[in-house]
Design a protein around this motif. Sequence first.
Motif, PDB file in Angstrom:
ATOM      1  N   ALA A 126       0.833  -1.207   0.000  1.00  0.00           N
ATOM      2  CA  ALA A 126       0.000   0.000   0.000  1.00  0.00           C
ATOM      3  C   ALA A 126       0.867   1.256   0.000  1.00  0.00           C
ATOM      4  CB  ALA A 126      -0.924   0.009   1.219  1.00  0.00           C
ATOM      5  N   ASP A 127       0.291   2.323  -0.484  1.00  0.00           N
ATOM      6  CA  ASP A 127       0.893   3.657  -0.407  1.00  0.00           C
ATOM      7  C   ASP A 127       0.401   4.276   0.898  1.00  0.00           C
ATOM      8  OD1 ASP A 127       1.795   6.247  -0.717  1.00  0.00           O
ATOM      9  OD2 ASP A 127       0.453   6.747  -2.377  1.00  0.00           O
ATOM     10  N   VAL A 128       1.268   4.298   1.916  1.00  0.00           N
ATOM     11  CA  VAL A 128       0.876   4.734   3.254  1.00  0.00           C
ATOM     12  C   VAL A 128       1.362   6.155   3.510  1.00  0.00           C
ATOM     13  CG1 VAL A 128       1.088   4.291   5.731  1.00  0.00           C
ATOM     14  CG2 VAL A 128       0.926   2.370   4.123  1.00  0.00           C
ATOM     15  N   GLU A 129       0.437   7.007   3.917  1.00  0.00           N
ATOM     16  CA  GLU A 129       0.791   8.362   4.329  1.00  0.00           C
ATOM     17  C   GLU A 129       0.481   8.525   5.811  1.00  0.00           C
ATOM     18  OE1 GLU A 129       0.573  11.755   1.389  1.00  0.00           O
ATOM     19  OE2 GLU A 129      -1.206  10.598   0.823  1.00  0.00           O
ATOM     20  N   TYR A 130       1.340   9.279   6.497  1.00  0.00           N
ATOM     21  CA  TYR A 130       1.195   9.481   7.934  1.00  0.00           C
ATOM     22  C   TYR A 130       0.328  10.694   8.232  1.00  0.00           C
ATOM     23  CZ  TYR A 130       5.195   6.304   8.532  1.00  0.00           C
ATOM     24  OH  TYR A 130       6.039   5.215   8.518  1.00  0.00           O
ATOM     25  N   TRP A 131      -0.587  10.484   9.168  1.00  0.00           N
ATOM     26  CA  TRP A 131      -1.375  11.588   9.727  1.00  0.00           C
ATOM     27  C   TRP A 131      -0.806  11.850  11.119  1.00  0.00           C
ATOM     28  CZ3 TRP A 131      -7.130  11.198  11.621  1.00  0.00           C
ATOM     29  CH2 TRP A 131      -7.613  12.490  11.868  1.00  0.00           C
ATOM     30  N   HIS A 132       0.024  12.875  11.215  1.00  0.00           N
ATOM     31  CA  HIS A 132       0.830  13.096  12.408  1.00  0.00           C
ATOM     32  C   HIS A 132      -0.007  13.612  13.586  1.00  0.00           C
ATOM     33  CE1 HIS A 132       4.869  12.544  10.597  1.00  0.00           C
ATOM     34  NE2 HIS A 132       4.248  12.911   9.490  1.00  0.00           N
ATOM     35  N   ILE A 133       0.335  13.126  14.772  1.00  0.00           N
ATOM     36  CA  ILE A 133      -0.210  13.694  15.999  1.00  0.00           C
ATOM     37  C   ILE A 133       0.783  14.738  16.514  1.00  0.00           C
ATOM     38  CG2 ILE A 133      -1.533  11.636  16.556  1.00  0.00           C
ATOM     39  CD1 ILE A 133       0.617  10.832  18.560  1.00  0.00           C
ATOM     40  N   HIS A 134       0.286  15.700  17.309  1.00  0.00           N
ATOM     41  CA  HIS A 134       1.094  16.861  17.681  1.00  0.00           C
ATOM     42  C   HIS A 134       1.092  17.051  19.194  1.00  0.00           C
ATOM     43  CE1 HIS A 134       1.259  17.939  13.425  1.00  0.00           C
ATOM     44  NE2 HIS A 134      -0.039  17.695  13.376  1.00  0.00           N
ATOM     45  N   GLU A 135       2.283  17.053  19.757  1.00  0.00           N
ATOM     46  CA  GLU A 135       2.394  17.186  21.208  1.00  0.00           C
ATOM     47  C   GLU A 135       1.800  18.496  21.705  1.00  0.00           C
ATOM     48  OE1 GLU A 135       5.787  16.356  24.645  1.00  0.00           O
ATOM     49  OE2 GLU A 135       6.412  16.823  22.588  1.00  0.00           O
ATOM     50  N   ASP A 136       1.989  19.578  20.927  1.00  0.00           N
ATOM     51  CA  ASP A 136       1.475  20.874  21.369  1.00  0.00           C
ATOM     52  C   ASP A 136      -0.039  20.992  21.230  1.00  0.00           C
ATOM     53  OD1 ASP A 136       1.272  21.068  18.621  1.00  0.00           O
ATOM     54  OD2 ASP A 136       2.552  22.831  18.423  1.00  0.00           O
ATOM     55  N   ALA A 137      -0.672  19.965  20.658  1.00  0.00           N
ATOM     56  CA  ALA A 137      -2.135  19.904  20.583  1.00  0.00           C
ATOM     57  C   ALA A 137      -2.647  18.723  21.407  1.00  0.00           C
ATOM     58  CB  ALA A 137      -2.593  19.790  19.140  1.00  0.00           C
ATOM     59  N   ASP A 138      -1.964  18.434  22.520  1.00  0.00           N
ATOM     60  CA  ASP A 138      -2.320  17.309  23.397  1.00  0.00           C
ATOM     61  C   ASP A 138      -2.315  15.985  22.649  1.00  0.00           C
ATOM     62  OD1 ASP A 138      -2.529  19.060  25.520  1.00  0.00           O
ATOM     63  OD2 ASP A 138      -4.689  19.304  25.306  1.00  0.00           O
ATOM     64  N   TRP A 139      -1.378  15.863  21.703  1.00  0.00           N
ATOM     65  CA  TRP A 139      -1.174  14.658  20.903  1.00  0.00           C
ATOM     66  C   TRP A 139      -2.364  14.339  19.996  1.00  0.00           C
ATOM     67  CZ3 TRP A 139       3.582  13.625  20.180  1.00  0.00           C
ATOM     68  CH2 TRP A 139       4.521  13.625  21.216  1.00  0.00           C
ATOM     69  N   TYR A 140      -3.159  15.346  19.665  1.00  0.00           N
ATOM     70  CA  TYR A 140      -4.223  15.175  18.677  1.00  0.00           C
ATOM     71  C   TYR A 140      -3.658  15.390  17.273  1.00  0.00           C
ATOM     72  CZ  TYR A 140      -8.923  14.638  20.677  1.00  0.00           C
ATOM     73  OH  TYR A 140     -10.063  14.140  21.241  1.00  0.00           O
ATOM     74  N   PRO A 141      -4.193  14.690  16.281  1.00  0.00           N
ATOM     75  CA  PRO A 141      -3.913  15.061  14.895  1.00  0.00           C
ATOM     76  C   PRO A 141      -4.796  16.238  14.489  1.00  0.00           C
ATOM     77  CG  PRO A 141      -5.348  13.155  14.940  1.00  0.00           C
ATOM     78  CD  PRO A 141      -5.082  13.522  16.385  1.00  0.00           C
ATOM     79  N   ASP A 142      -4.447  16.877  13.380  1.00  0.00           N
ATOM     80  CA  ASP A 142      -5.195  18.024  12.870  1.00  0.00           C
ATOM     81  C   ASP A 142      -6.151  17.538  11.781  1.00  0.00           C
ATOM     82  OD1 ASP A 142      -6.073  20.322  11.519  1.00  0.00           O
ATOM     83  OD2 ASP A 142      -4.168  21.361  11.784  1.00  0.00           O
ATOM     84  N   ILE A 143      -7.427  17.785  11.951  1.00  0.00           N
ATOM     85  CA  ILE A 143      -8.413  17.307  10.967  1.00  0.00           C
ATOM     86  C   ILE A 143      -8.177  17.925   9.596  1.00  0.00           C
ATOM     87  CG2 ILE A 143     -10.196  19.047  11.383  1.00  0.00           C
ATOM     88  CD1 ILE A 143     -10.765  15.236  10.946  1.00  0.00           C
ATOM     89  N   ASN A 144      -7.628  19.127   9.550  1.00  0.00           N
ATOM     90  CA  ASN A 144      -7.336  19.749   8.254  1.00  0.00           C
ATOM     91  C   ASN A 144      -6.215  19.020   7.527  1.00  0.00           C
ATOM     92  OD1 ASN A 144      -9.276  21.874   8.307  1.00  0.00           O
ATOM     93  ND2 ASN A 144      -8.012  22.950   9.796  1.00  0.00           N
ATOM     94  N   GLU A 145      -5.297  18.423   8.284  1.00  0.00           N
ATOM     95  CA  GLU A 145      -4.257  17.615   7.643  1.00  0.00           C
ATOM     96  C   GLU A 145      -4.862  16.359   7.012  1.00  0.00           C
ATOM     97  OE1 GLU A 145      -0.952  16.820  10.232  1.00  0.00           O
ATOM     98  OE2 GLU A 145      -0.780  18.915  10.845  1.00  0.00           O
ATOM     99  N   LEU A 146      -5.848  15.790   7.674  1.00  0.00           N
ATOM    100  CA  LEU A 146      -6.524  14.632   7.083  1.00  0.00           C
ATOM    101  C   LEU A 146      -7.231  15.030   5.793  1.00  0.00           C
ATOM    102  CD1 LEU A 146      -7.354  11.659   7.219  1.00  0.00           C
ATOM    103  CD2 LEU A 146      -9.320  12.347   8.618  1.00  0.00           C
ATOM    104  N   LYS A 147      -7.851  16.194   5.783  1.00  0.00           N
ATOM    105  CA  LYS A 147      -8.513  16.670   4.563  1.00  0.00           C
ATOM    106  C   LYS A 147      -7.535  16.778   3.408  1.00  0.00           C
ATOM    107  CE  LYS A 147     -12.089  19.321   6.987  1.00  0.00           C
ATOM    108  NZ  LYS A 147     -12.594  20.680   7.322  1.00  0.00           N
TER     109      LYS A 147
END
Length: 372
Positions: A126-147
């Motif tokens: 598969a072609d895998v892309e990472y949806w990064h989590i962010h420590e400065d956002a309480d380890w949440y990913p950014d929904i706009n990055e998923l978009k």
Amino acid sequence: MEIAGFGVEEWLNKWEKSATYDISQSTISSMTMAEALTLDGNDGASFYDMLDKQKMNYGWIEGSPAFKREVATLYKHVDPDNVLQTNGATGANHLALYALIEPGDHVISEYPSYQQLYDIPKSLGADVEYWHIHEDADWYPDINELKSLIRPNTKMICLNNANNPTGTLLDEAFLKQVVDLAKQVGAYVLVDEVYLPLDDPAAFTSIVDLYDKGIATNSLSKTYSMPGIRVGWTASNHEVAELFRKYRDYTMICCGVFNDLLATYILKHRDQVLARNRQLVMNNLNIYKQWVASEPRVSVVMPQAVSTSFPKLDIPEDIEAFCVRLLKEQGVLLVPGSRFDVPGHVRLGYCADEDTLKEGLKRLSAFLRQYD
């Protein structure tokens, strides 16, 4: 087929039996068999009565009807027939990925998270892309990055909720945003759900209760303190379960009669198990918070009463070298963050028994003083 080494598992395989104070694990302090058997209030008589009547054949291939019924009650919209027993959540994740991912598929994986969720799809082409989590956002990913990552041909989005190693829980509102994006392209959403927030279990929402193409994997290893029986499961819609059945035949036959019976017994008495574990988690979380507040070289985004955390250590040393020396000199085991591709952090499992946690933290603090 090429696949990367499984970082955290390779580390634990090498070092965990050498530890005196193991505060690396993400399981809530495992029950002994004696502890488990007290759950029925009759020293396990009900369990042994069932066991004595069983032949040690293959048993129920997909898990017994009683097991499937107990698992289905953990969800709002899952038919027991769509529950398939697996060899732990690792077996459940492997089954889901093996059955659904083909060469050339586009997969989006939360990162870092449990390594299966991105390296198995890679190994399948598969072609895998990472949806990064962010420590400065309480380890949440950014929904706009998923978009920005999602494509018309995205086959699957892989999540780990709560996250291993950080302990961050994605709430229902956020998951609904993920589902809305997945629906636009018909993508599956696979979520490893082995960690339950014991301060407020109602705050957790399973992906299968939000999305028809959601796939939940889980096990008795973390929240239920029984990793030794190696029982997990997939929960999905009927169409996906039917597909899984074919691939499951190639990966396992059954989990075993004894394991199925004990898993069912634990689930039947889950209220007592969760009460035991809630007390342990909340007590240890307070100890951990006090320790972090008093330790100048440690900072952490606190987990939501799940059994794993990911503190950052302010030290002028390679994190793996530090962890090896800590183990050899103090008997304390942590998992270096480099095993999750985040150097400078460590996975600290604060849900060991209280004495182990206190002594492990005390020794860790003493070891950190060398840098003052």
